[in-house]
Design an enzyme around this catalytic site. Structure first.
Site, mmCIF file in Angstrom:
data_model
loop_
_atom_site.group_PDB
_atom_site.id
_atom_site.type_symbol
_atom_site.label_atom_id
_atom_site.label_comp_id
_atom_site.label_asym_id
_atom_site.label_seq_id
_atom_site.Cartn_x
_atom_site.Cartn_y
_atom_site.Cartn_z
ATOM 1 N N HIS A 1 -58.976 47.630 18.530
ATOM 2 C CA HIS A 1 -60.847 47.638 18.193
ATOM 3 C C HIS A 1 -61.241 48.880 17.992
ATOM 4 O O HIS A 1 -61.969 49.031 16.881
ATOM 5 C CB HIS A 1 -61.087 46.360 19.291
ATOM 6 C CG HIS A 1 -62.664 46.057 18.532
ATOM 7 N ND1 HIS A 1 -62.742 45.269 17.383
ATOM 8 C CD2 HIS A 1 -63.812 46.519 18.627
ATOM 9 C CE1 HIS A 1 -64.061 45.179 17.210
ATOM 10 N NE2 HIS A 1 -64.578 45.831 17.785
ATOM 11 N N TYR B 1 -63.992 51.670 14.878
ATOM 12 C CA TYR B 1 -65.255 52.362 15.041
ATOM 13 C C TYR B 1 -64.666 53.921 14.595
ATOM 14 O O TYR B 1 -65.315 54.571 14.067
ATOM 15 C CB TYR B 1 -65.724 52.481 16.419
ATOM 16 C CG TYR B 1 -66.249 51.073 16.572
ATOM 17 C CD1 TYR B 1 -67.350 50.810 15.837
ATOM 18 C CD2 TYR B 1 -65.544 50.240 17.638
ATOM 19 C CE1 TYR B 1 -67.668 49.200 16.108
ATOM 20 C CE2 TYR B 1 -66.116 48.830 17.771
ATOM 21 C CZ TYR B 1 -67.089 48.288 16.882
ATOM 22 O OH TYR B 1 -67.417 47.007 17.169
ATOM 23 N N HIS C 1 -63.509 38.967 6.828
ATOM 24 C CA HIS C 1 -64.321 39.731 7.626
ATOM 25 C C HIS C 1 -63.794 41.471 7.603
ATOM 26 O O HIS C 1 -64.697 42.277 7.172
ATOM 27 C CB HIS C 1 -64.341 39.440 9.177
ATOM 28 C CG HIS C 1 -64.984 40.526 10.149
ATOM 29 N ND1 HIS C 1 -66.244 40.577 10.314
ATOM 30 C CD2 HIS C 1 -64.321 41.437 10.757
ATOM 31 C CE1 HIS C 1 -66.588 41.572 11.170
ATOM 32 N NE2 HIS C 1 -65.551 42.000 11.876
ATOM 33 N N PHE C 2 -62.697 41.698 7.670
ATOM 34 C CA PHE C 2 -62.228 43.193 7.795
ATOM 35 C C PHE C 2 -62.167 43.752 6.386
ATOM 36 O O PHE C 2 -62.312 44.847 6.015
ATOM 37 C CB PHE C 2 -61.232 43.437 8.734
ATOM 38 C CG PHE C 2 -59.860 42.900 8.418
ATOM 39 C CD1 PHE C 2 -59.136 43.332 7.021
ATOM 40 C CD2 PHE C 2 -59.192 42.045 9.158
ATOM 41 C CE1 PHE C 2 -57.836 42.969 6.824
ATOM 42 C CE2 PHE C 2 -57.878 41.366 8.728
ATOM 43 C CZ PHE C 2 -57.263 41.960 7.642
ATOM 44 N N HIS C 3 -62.287 42.746 5.418
ATOM 45 C CA HIS C 3 -62.598 43.468 4.033
ATOM 46 C C HIS C 3 -63.849 43.916 3.492
ATOM 47 O O HIS C 3 -64.055 44.341 2.780
ATOM 48 C CB HIS C 3 -61.508 42.397 2.908
ATOM 49 C CG HIS C 3 -60.377 42.535 2.901
ATOM 50 N ND1 HIS C 3 -59.486 41.948 3.527
ATOM 51 C CD2 HIS C 3 -59.622 43.474 2.048
ATOM 52 C CE1 HIS C 3 -58.151 42.383 3.603
ATOM 53 N NE2 HIS C 3 -58.294 43.269 2.446
ATOM 54 N N ARG D 1 -54.048 33.523 8.155
ATOM 55 C CA ARG D 1 -54.052 34.781 7.569
ATOM 56 C C ARG D 1 -52.562 35.015 7.273
ATOM 57 O O ARG D 1 -51.711 34.354 8.088
ATOM 58 C CB ARG D 1 -54.591 35.918 8.245
ATOM 59 C CG ARG D 1 -54.026 36.010 9.597
ATOM 60 C CD ARG D 1 -55.092 36.941 10.615
ATOM 61 N NE ARG D 1 -54.783 38.340 10.299
ATOM 62 C CZ ARG D 1 -55.356 39.292 11.166
ATOM 63 N NH1 ARG D 1 -55.664 39.045 12.048
ATOM 64 N NH2 ARG D 1 -55.105 40.637 10.721
ATOM 65 N N ARG D 2 -52.080 36.234 6.765
ATOM 66 C CA ARG D 2 -50.955 36.676 6.921
ATOM 67 C C ARG D 2 -49.895 36.018 6.681
ATOM 68 O O ARG D 2 -48.714 35.835 7.268
ATOM 69 C CB ARG D 2 -50.628 37.459 8.400
ATOM 70 C CG ARG D 2 -51.382 38.455 8.870
ATOM 71 C CD ARG D 2 -51.110 38.801 10.268
ATOM 72 N NE ARG D 2 -51.321 40.283 10.545
ATOM 73 C CZ ARG D 2 -51.033 40.971 11.379
ATOM 74 N NH1 ARG D 2 -50.433 40.181 12.610
ATOM 75 N NH2 ARG D 2 -51.487 42.331 11.525
#
Lengths: 170, 576, 54
Positions: free
Chosen positions: B228, B232, B379-381, B442-443
């Site tokens: 995680h 950041y 989300h992470f894209h 996903r994946r």
């Protein structure tokens, strides 16, 4: 340090949001009774599942009135039971899944529902759900588990009371 | 008017190298991304579905680690030297960390690409998360470890340079960009320790056959201890650019320097003790630990929400100085024809949307709804794939001339490029989020199943697939436009007179308005370590207590390993 | 950029009212989306995982 009045307002609004989010989740846990998959089950040797009376013979078992336990082995690339034959339970019952893995990390997930857990070798995931009217659900592995990951699927059938028989009774 | 390359020619060379390495990773990663959207939706399957996962591993590692971290290493070196107005202490050391990072990447890439090539008996089809007992070739873990050590040396370089500046300027406040570099470096040390332990103590010896088995829950927990905060590590340089460069290109000033420091201190404190929120659905971890991780994660929203205000207020300041008026009319006064501004602004807008899906991901029991679904990929894209990647590309149009002395070939193509990315990502991530809500995992190479169909609440699967394919193709086109623009710019001649001065935004409320304690990094580091110990000591202790340091049993997969070791075939392969 | 400057606005004379409007809209969007996704999409679904205490 001077903070602009608007920014103070936004800071307060942000805190309201955070409290709302944590509050909703707490309501879900306490009010709606949603439990997390946790450490309730002990560890298990993934190489010795055949020595465990739950997973040596993975199956559906009646443990009380309208209460069923389902022992599932999730391996590369199958759910047993689930893939070779559907998991069947009667309508309007309480079902607890116990899922473990003999090899790598998988998941046991019923798409379109909230039943979803990781399956980690060495650990047993337990998850209790209440099923309603008869319906056919799919089961899918949603954690990458090797080259055949996309073939790992199964079926979970909630069947009418009068059509339900346990394997042991057949 | 001084450009960066005139003031710091030696550092500019290193930054050029970090950028070019990042761009190579971006090109390969983007191409593999295109292959994936075509494969998943069954439009065209170029490779066997089993090899899809090698493509996905390369896409994830090259974009999430190589592209981002090489680029941010350059950005941090730029921000630090510019704000301290001082070069690095010894540029040979700077080259050393760059070299180590390149060497590590190259070693890890051998088995990652080897998995795709018949006849090469090495593979690393373990994806970006490399969860044991899936096992990669030892070179993968070795390369990863060297890469991480390279980033540690980069951090040491920045701290070393800062300390040298401090001796020369004992009474000055830490300049804001340097403050941001230092706080980020400190939590990076703290958090990457987790993955270093997982790799060096457990996974590398295990892949070499020195350890029989590992504890999959422990190595997974150590991964997320890093997994995680690493987001950041990508996001902090992005925030730095939003704080110090975006107001400048908007024609304004940073609204508040002290609040920016508060935000970075909060990230130093709270980035790391949150990783368990990736493990909400893991058996073997008590619900209480999951709840604590959620509380930390929710409070980590605070610095991002504060950033939203400060950055928008700084941009509005620019708009009003440019003559903008009204409640919303000022938006029209912004320099929308400038790809640097528009790219960063659109990246920020996408990040606001990502904020929402992130809030859902942070929630504990609602994780049953979205965990490991396509929602997460959506989300992470938006976060690393747009907030970070689009900002980095937009900023390249500003930084590349600074470090090469060559103007950008076409700013219009640049503008088209950032807008294409925005449109492509809007289509793709919208489809991903909605697909995830209907349970699409996903994946997976083939999210089409024999026994059941997904039923989206709104629209159809065909429509969602179209969103993924069209969106993904636009993203690839955008990446090609970007790399092409960079390449043509590099073939051009130097023209220092056309390049703006190397500088960053001044602040309306400067550092002098903030209390001195904000700059007491030792204090914040101590508190950060305490928070990590409080959050992680008990869960990690419990995991080791339950399953043992090396786990209750189990074998590595795949079981067929390279010659020199016993070749065994286990249950898994028999069944498969 | 400076050549495009129409006026210089200092710290004390600047009220980011446009930011306040945007951020208030954002707050509303977040609030409504959260209520929808948590209480309708999530709590409205079948097979919710419950504790074994019954």
């Amino acid at each position: 340090m001077n903070i602009h009045a608007y920014e103070k307002l936004w800071l307060a609004a942000s805190l309201v949001l955070i409290v709302l989010f944590i509050g909703s989740v707490t309501y879900g846990a306490v009010g709606a009774g949603i439990a997390m998959v946790d450490d309730a089950e002990g560890v298990i040797d993934p190489d010795a599942l055949d020595e465990d009376d739950r997973f040596a013979d993975p199956r559906v078992e009646e443990v009380g009135e309208n209460e069923y336990e389902v022992y599932v082995v999730a391996g590369q690339f199958f759910f047993d039971p689930g893939t070779f034959e559907p998991i069947e339970v009667p309508e309007h019952s309480q079902v607890t899944f116990y899922v473990t893995s003999p090899d790598v990390i998988h998941s046991f997930s019923i798409p379109g529902t909230n039943a979803n857990t990781m399956v980690i070798p060495g650990e047993v995931a337990s998850m209790t759900v209440e099923v309603g009217d008869p319906q056919e659900y799919g089961i899918v592995c949603n954690e990458f588990c090797g080259g055949g990951h996309h073939d790992m699927e199964g079926e979970f059938h909630v069947v009418p009371e009068d059509e339900f028989t346990l394997e042991a009774d057949e | 008017m001084t450009t960066y390359i005139e003031r710091f020619p030696a550092e500019a060379r290193v930054i050029r190298s970090t950028f070019f390495t990042a761009f190579i990773a971006l090109g390969i990663g983007a191409l593999f991304g295109l292959l994936q959207v075509l494969h998943r939706t069954d439009v065209h399957r170029l490779v066997d579905s089993a090899d899809y996962y090698h493509i996905l591993t390369i896409h994830g590692v090259l974009l999430a680690l190589t592209f981002t971290i090489f680029f941010l290493a350059g950005v941090f070196t730029w921000g630090l030297t510019t704000s301290l107005d001082r070069g690095v202490v010894d540029v040979r050391f700077t080259w050393a960390w760059y070299g180590l990072m390149v060497g590590g990447t190259a070693l890890a890439a051998i088995p990652m690409f080897g998995g795709l090539i018949d006849g090469i008996d090495m593979s690393a089809g373990v994806l970006f998360t490399f969860y044991a007992p899936l096992q990669a070739h030892p070179l993968f873990y070795l390369g990863l470890a060297l890469f991480i050590i390279g980033t540690w040396l980069a951090g040491a370089d920045w701290i070393w340079t800062y300390l040298a500046w401090r001796r020369e300027n004992p009474d000055e406040r830490i300049p804001l960009p340097t403050f941001m570099v230092l706080t980020t470096t400190l939590f990076w040390y703290l958090s990457s320790l987790g993955v270093a332990i997982a790799v060096v103590v457990f996974l590398l010896p295990w892949s070499l056959g020195l350890l029989e088995q590992v504890n999959p829950l422990l190595t997974r927990t150590l991964f997320w201890y890093f997994g995680h905060p690493v987001v950041y590590f990508w996001l902090m340089p992005t925030y730095m650019l939003w704080y110090v460069l975006l107001p400048k290109v908007a024609g304004g000033k940073l609204f508040s320097d002290p609040l920016a420091r508060v935000v970075f201190v909060l990230f130093l404190l709270l980035s790391t003790p949150t990783g368990i929120h990736h493990q909400y659905l893991d058996p073997g971890i008590a619900e209480g630990f999951k709840f604590i991780a959620m509380t930390n994660t929710m409070f980590l929203l605070l610095p991002s929400l504060l950033t939203a205000f400060t950055v928008v207020a700084s941009v509005e300041h620019g708009a009003r100085q440019r003559g903008g008026t009204g409640y919303l009319g000022w938006l029209g006064a912004l320099p929308w024809r400038d790809p640097v501004f528009t790219g960063m602004a659109l990246a920020g807008l996408m990040f606001a949307a990502a904020g929402f899906s992130g809030m859902v991901n942070a929630g504990m029991n609602i994780n049953y709804l979205v965990h490991n679904t396509f929602w997460i990929v959506g989300h992470f894209h938006l976060t690393v794939g747009t907030a970070v990647a689009l900002t980095f590309m937009a900023v390249t149009y500003w930084l590349l001339p600074q470090i090469t002395g060559k103007p950008i070939w076409s700013r219009s193509v640049g503008l088209a490029q950032v807008v294409t990315w925005f449109v492509g990502m809007t289509l793709m991530s919208n489809a991903m989020h909605r697909g995830g809500l209907s349970g699409v995992p996903r994946r997976t190479a083939e999210p089409q199943y024999e026994n059941f169909d997904f039923t989206p609440a709104f629209g159809t699967m065909a429509e969602l697939d179209a969103g993924v394919v069209i969106g993904g193709s636009l993203l690839f086109l955008s990446a090609v436009l970007f790399l092409g623009n960079v390449f043509v710019s590099l073939t051009g001649g130097k023209d220092l007179t056309s390049i703006p001065e190397n500088a960053y935004a001044e602040a309306l409320s400067g550092a002098e308005d903030g209390p001195l304690i904000l700059d007491n990094l030792k204090l914040w580091l101590v508190i950060a370590v305490l928070l990590v110990v409080l959050t992680y000591a008990l869960p990690i202790g419990a995991i080791i207590d339950r399953g043992g340091l090396l786990g209750p049993g189990g074998s590595p997969y795949p079981l067929v390993v390279e010659s020199g070791r016993a070749i065994s075939i286990g249950l898994g392969e028999v069944v498969a | 950029m400076t050549e495009e400057l129409h006026r210089e606005i200092g710290h004390d004379e600047y009220n980011p009212v446009g930011t306040l409007v945007l951020i208030a809209l954002y707050f509303l969007v977040l609030l409504l989306l959260w209520l929808f996704v948590y209480f309708i999409e999530f709590l409205g679904r079948d097979l919710t995982v419950v504790g074994v205490v019954i």
